[in-house]
Design an enzyme around this catalytic site. Sequence first.
Site, PDB file in Angstrom:
ATOM      1  N   GLY A   1       0.576 -19.037  39.715  1.00 51.04           N
ATOM      2  CA  GLY A   1       1.432 -17.869  39.739  1.00 51.04           C
ATOM      3  C   GLY A   1       2.867 -19.187  39.435  1.00 51.04           C
ATOM      4  O   GLY A   1       3.615 -17.983  38.748  1.00 51.04           O
TER       5      GLY A   1
ATOM      6  N   GLU B   1       4.802  -9.207  10.204  1.00 55.41           N
ATOM      7  CA  GLU B   1       4.470  -9.899   8.988  1.00 55.41           C
ATOM      8  C   GLU B   1       2.550  -9.714   8.774  1.00 55.41           C
ATOM      9  O   GLU B   1       2.106 -10.371   8.205  1.00 55.41           O
ATOM     10  CB  GLU B   1       4.412 -11.620   9.643  1.00 55.41           C
TER      11      GLU B   1
ATOM     12  N   SER C   1      -3.147  -8.525  12.105  1.00 52.88           N
ATOM     13  CA  SER C   1      -4.771  -9.436  11.929  1.00 52.88           C
ATOM     14  C   SER C   1      -5.633  -8.272  11.048  1.00 52.88           C
ATOM     15  O   SER C   1      -5.959  -8.909  10.148  1.00 52.88           O
ATOM     16  CB  SER C   1      -5.359  -9.224  13.546  1.00 52.88           C
TER      17      SER C   1
HETATM   18  C1  LIG Z   1       9.432  -6.697  16.600  1.00 54.51           C
HETATM   19  C2  LIG Z   1       9.002  -6.369  14.874  1.00 54.51           C
HETATM   20  C3  LIG Z   1       9.659  -6.620  14.254  1.00 54.51           C
HETATM   21  C4  LIG Z   1       9.842  -6.271  12.864  1.00 54.51           C
HETATM   22  N1  LIG Z   1      10.591  -6.810  11.603  1.00 54.51           N
HETATM   23  C5  LIG Z   1      10.322  -6.506  11.399  1.00 54.51           C
HETATM   24  C6  LIG Z   1      11.845  -6.089   9.699  1.00 54.51           C
HETATM   25  O1  LIG Z   1      12.614  -6.898   9.949  1.00 54.51           O
HETATM   26  N2  LIG Z   1      10.916  -5.881   8.870  1.00 54.51           N
HETATM   27  C7  LIG Z   1       9.954  -4.710   8.598  1.00 54.51           C
HETATM   28  O2  LIG Z   1      10.157  -4.216   6.967  1.00 54.51           O
HETATM   29  N3  LIG Z   1       9.052  -4.560   9.181  1.00 54.51           N
HETATM   30  C8  LIG Z   1       8.495  -5.076  10.735  1.00 54.51           C
HETATM   31  N4  LIG Z   1       8.073  -4.864  11.373  1.00 54.51           N
HETATM   32  C9  LIG Z   1       7.234  -3.807  10.764  1.00 54.51           C
HETATM   33  C10 LIG Z   1       5.525  -4.412  10.732  1.00 54.51           C
HETATM   34  O3  LIG Z   1       5.424  -5.381   9.769  1.00 54.51           O
HETATM   35  C11 LIG Z   1       4.729  -3.545  10.971  1.00 54.51           C
HETATM   36  O4  LIG Z   1       4.787  -2.494  12.487  1.00 54.51           O
HETATM   37  C12 LIG Z   1       3.376  -3.841  10.617  1.00 54.51           C
HETATM   38  O5  LIG Z   1       3.042  -4.252   9.667  1.00 54.51           O
HETATM   39  C13 LIG Z   1       1.998  -2.761  11.396  1.00 54.51           C
HETATM   40  O6  LIG Z   1       2.683  -1.903  10.930  1.00 54.51           O
HETATM   41  P1  LIG Z   1       2.643  -0.835  11.796  1.00 54.51           P
HETATM   42  O7  LIG Z   1       3.128  -0.370  12.638  1.00 54.51           O
HETATM   43  O8  LIG Z   1       3.075   1.144  11.013  1.00 54.51           O
HETATM   44  O9  LIG Z   1       1.062  -0.243  11.746  1.00 54.51           O
HETATM   45  P2  LIG Z   1      -0.119   1.093  11.628  1.00 54.51           P
HETATM   46  O10 LIG Z   1       0.193   0.367   9.709  1.00 54.51           O
HETATM   47  O11 LIG Z   1       0.535   2.423  11.761  1.00 54.51           O
HETATM   48  O12 LIG Z   1      -1.457   0.120  11.642  1.00 54.51           O
HETATM   49  C14 LIG Z   1      -1.678   0.571  13.230  1.00 54.51           C
HETATM   50  C15 LIG Z   1      -2.588  -0.627  13.425  1.00 54.51           C
HETATM   51  O13 LIG Z   1      -3.949  -0.238  12.429  1.00 54.51           O
HETATM   52  C16 LIG Z   1      -5.080  -1.351  11.884  1.00 54.51           C
HETATM   53  N5  LIG Z   1      -5.089  -1.498  10.977  1.00 54.51           N
HETATM   54  C17 LIG Z   1      -4.115  -0.885  10.014  1.00 54.51           C
HETATM   55  N6  LIG Z   1      -4.940  -0.173   8.017  1.00 54.51           N
HETATM   56  C18 LIG Z   1      -6.404  -0.718   8.824  1.00 54.51           C
HETATM   57  C19 LIG Z   1      -7.666  -0.814   8.594  1.00 54.51           C
HETATM   58  N7  LIG Z   1      -7.536  -0.844   7.350  1.00 54.51           N
HETATM   59  N8  LIG Z   1      -8.808  -1.020   8.912  1.00 54.51           N
HETATM   60  C20 LIG Z   1      -8.405  -1.628  10.693  1.00 54.51           C
HETATM   61  N9  LIG Z   1      -7.768  -0.906  11.208  1.00 54.51           N
HETATM   62  C21 LIG Z   1      -6.600  -0.881  10.874  1.00 54.51           C
HETATM   63  C22 LIG Z   1      -2.996  -2.222  12.102  1.00 54.51           C
HETATM   64  O14 LIG Z   1      -3.584  -3.746  11.905  1.00 54.51           O
HETATM   65  C23 LIG Z   1      -2.396  -2.255  13.190  1.00 54.51           C
HETATM   66  O15 LIG Z   1      -3.727  -3.049  14.121  1.00 54.51           O
HETATM   67  C24 LIG Z   1       8.425  -5.585  12.439  1.00 54.51           C
HETATM   68  C25 LIG Z   1       7.177  -4.886  13.990  1.00 54.51           C
HETATM   69  C26 LIG Z   1       7.001  -5.371  15.402  1.00 54.51           C
HETATM   70  C27 LIG Z   1       6.874  -5.232  15.840  1.00 54.51           C
END
Ligand SMILES: Cc1cc2nc3c(=O)[nH]c(=O)nc-3n(C[C@H](O)[C@H](O)[C@H](O)COP(=O)(O)OP(=O)(O)OC[C@H]3O[C@@H](n4cnc5c(N)ncnc54)[C@H](O)[C@@H]3O)c2cc1C
Length: 388
Positions: free
Chosen positions: A345, A368, A371
């Site tokens: 807890g 960044e 995975s």
């Molecule tokens: C708190 C926070 C802070 C951030 N700060 C910044 C910032 O300062 N500047 C900036 O530019 N960005 C920033 N980001 C953005 C971040 O880099 C993106 O959220 C990330 O790159 C994923 O992009 P998306 O959310 O559009 O997911 P999508 O690209 O839509 O992907 C969705 C899911 O599908 C998976 N996926 C994608 N392609 C494939 C594939 N070929 N095969 C299997 N799975 C796949 C991805 O891994 C993900 O899990 C931030 C995000 C968060 C949550």
Amino acid sequence: MDLTLSPEQSLLVDLVRRFVREEIVPLEFNLDPDGDELEAADKARLIEKTKAMGLYGLDIPPAFGGPDIDLVTRTLLAIEMSQHRAGLYAPCYGVFGGAGLAQLFEANDAQKQKYLHPVLRGEKRGFFGLTEPSGGSDPARAIRTKAVRDGDFWVINGSKIFISGADKAQFGLVFARTEPENGRNGVTCFIVDTDTPGFRVRRVVHTLRSAHYATELSFENMRVPHENILGKVNSGFAIANERLTRQRIPYAAGCIGVAIKAHQMALEYVPQRETFGAPLSSRQAIQWMLVDNEIDIRQSRWLTLEAAAKADRGEPFRTEAAMAKLVATEAASRVVDRCMQMFGGYGVTKDFPFERWYREMRIRRIGEGPSEVQRHIIARELLDSPLR
Ligand SMILES: Cc1cc2nc3c(=O)[nH]c(=O)nc-3n(C[C@H](O)[C@H](O)[C@H](O)COP(=O)(O)OP(=O)(O)OC[C@H]3O[C@@H](n4cnc5c(N)ncnc54)[C@H](O)[C@@H]3O)c2cc1C
């Protein structure tokens, strides 16, 4: 590969470790569990200390007044600096100073004067604007924000999402499409002042992260001078990619530090806590969790230091950085989860840092480069040159 620390590295690691334990952790008893800022007086006092230690501005290249620290040593220090409650997203509450946006080291002299130097003096803040509502995993294809040349200016229209710190920034890097048909070679990086007409922080996007929220931005007929292009027209994606690859190493290190701290706390706790007439540490189910933690931490540390060492040697390190980021974020998530379980807890109360680490660590598998994207980078390399 020899992972023994040099005498100089040991000295620095000890120095930072003591600093975190003696200066940072005690202050957290009086801070909000979700806080990410120190009292101004404490911050100023601690900055004086890190300056006296010769460690202020760790990420600033020596040419700009920073200490001369290689990436392996920087990684070792990052592992130490995150070992406190706010350590994942606010390591040591910023008292070691920051370099801001590393891309600006490549800026031309006028741009350095206007943006880089004020950032290094702590007078300006910048944001990194790559991700768009159309997707962040594959930004080279997803970017819809468009920049069209108009004489000495570019007119930018579009939007960005998840951009950290844009509401508190005086400028930012905005990646926009300048050649629609040219994929990753059709993106340009613009330095944009946030008081430019047409720039708007549309809303704050709250996430699992305690304090540092993200923002959504919109650009409407935003006119940016041609001289504000960072690097060359259509070379923006290379600028973004370089930064993202290098950043993955300290990003992994921050996760490892938190995992080490959580694991140490569990190692101290389980011999003291008794259930069913015996200490938890005598139970195999608990011992196995500790063993798995230890292995998760060691493999993450090894891979991350290997990536840093390759970068220091000037060798390609994109695959190694992807492995470090992937393994450290996933392993540290498991470690924190197991430690919470061992604390029962108490593990989920705000009296302990686990719940904050648990929430914030979840973001690390997405931010960044998620995975899946890291696996994609590694797979590409394997298929290009299988079995080295
Ligand atoms: C708190 C926070 C802070 C951030 N700060 C910044 C910032 O300062 N500047 C900036 O530019 N960005 C920033 N980001 C953005 C971040 O880099 C993106 O959220 C990330 O790159 C994923 O992009 P998306 O959310 O559009 O997911 P999508 O690209 O839509 O992907 C969705 C899911 O599908 C998976 N996926 C994608 N392609 C494939 C594939 N070929 N095969 C299997 N799975 C796949 C991805 O891994 C993900 O899990 C931030 C995000 C968060 C949550």
